[in-house]
Design a protein around this motif. Structure first.
Motif, mmCIF file in Angstrom:
data_model
loop_
_atom_site.group_PDB
_atom_site.id
_atom_site.type_symbol
_atom_site.label_atom_id
_atom_site.label_comp_id
_atom_site.label_asym_id
_atom_site.label_seq_id
_atom_site.Cartn_x
_atom_site.Cartn_y
_atom_site.Cartn_z
ATOM 1 N N ASP A 37 0.811 -1.234 0.000
ATOM 2 C CA ASP A 37 0.000 0.000 0.000
ATOM 3 C C ASP A 37 0.836 1.273 0.000
ATOM 4 N N ARG A 38 2.006 1.218 -0.645
ATOM 5 C CA ARG A 38 2.877 2.400 -0.765
ATOM 6 C C ARG A 38 3.447 2.465 -2.178
ATOM 7 N N PHE A 39 3.846 3.685 -2.586
ATOM 8 C CA PHE A 39 4.541 3.835 -3.857
ATOM 9 C C PHE A 39 5.901 3.156 -3.733
ATOM 10 N N LYS A 40 6.299 2.387 -4.733
ATOM 11 C CA LYS A 40 7.625 1.778 -4.734
ATOM 12 C C LYS A 40 8.468 2.553 -5.740
ATOM 13 N N VAL A 41 9.603 3.072 -5.262
ATOM 14 C CA VAL A 41 10.486 3.867 -6.103
ATOM 15 C C VAL A 41 11.899 3.316 -6.033
ATOM 16 N N PRO A 42 12.733 3.580 -7.042
ATOM 17 C CA PRO A 42 14.119 3.102 -6.975
ATOM 18 C C PRO A 42 14.912 3.855 -5.913
#
Length: 96
Positions: free
Chosen positions: A85-90
């Motif tokens: 339930d979170r944005f996944k970013v590099p």
């Protein structure tokens, strides 16, 4: 005038790959900016207090109001990648 190492450092921190021509041009431009800032400091009067605005301002912020928030599903609907339930970013932090 800023030195080569100053331009290299800022380029590295900003993750920019600069050619020697770009570094030379930037060194000149930053030098002009620093000279202008020094001239401003020369004319600053001691009897004039520093301000953020030229005219007085008050009550420029709205009052906090509790409102319903966006549902998680709707907030993440256009995200390219989601994890728990979170944005996944590099990862972008480097250890030196």
């Amino acid at each position: 005038m800023p030195g080569e190492s100053d331009i290299d450092h800022v380029a590295r921190v900003a993750r920019l790959r600069l050619s020697e021509e770009e570094k030379s041009r930037l060194r000149e431009q930053v030098g002009v900016i620093l000279e202008a800032a020094a001239r401003v400091q020369e004319v600053a009067a001691d009897d004039v207090p520093p301000t953020s605005y030229a005219v007085p301002r008050s009550n420029v912020l709205r009052a906090d109001e509790q409102r319903p928030c966006l549902p998680v599903e709707e907030a993440l609907a256009a995200a390219p990648e989601v994890e728990s339930d979170r944005f996944k970013v590099p990862r972008v932090v480097e250890m030196e």
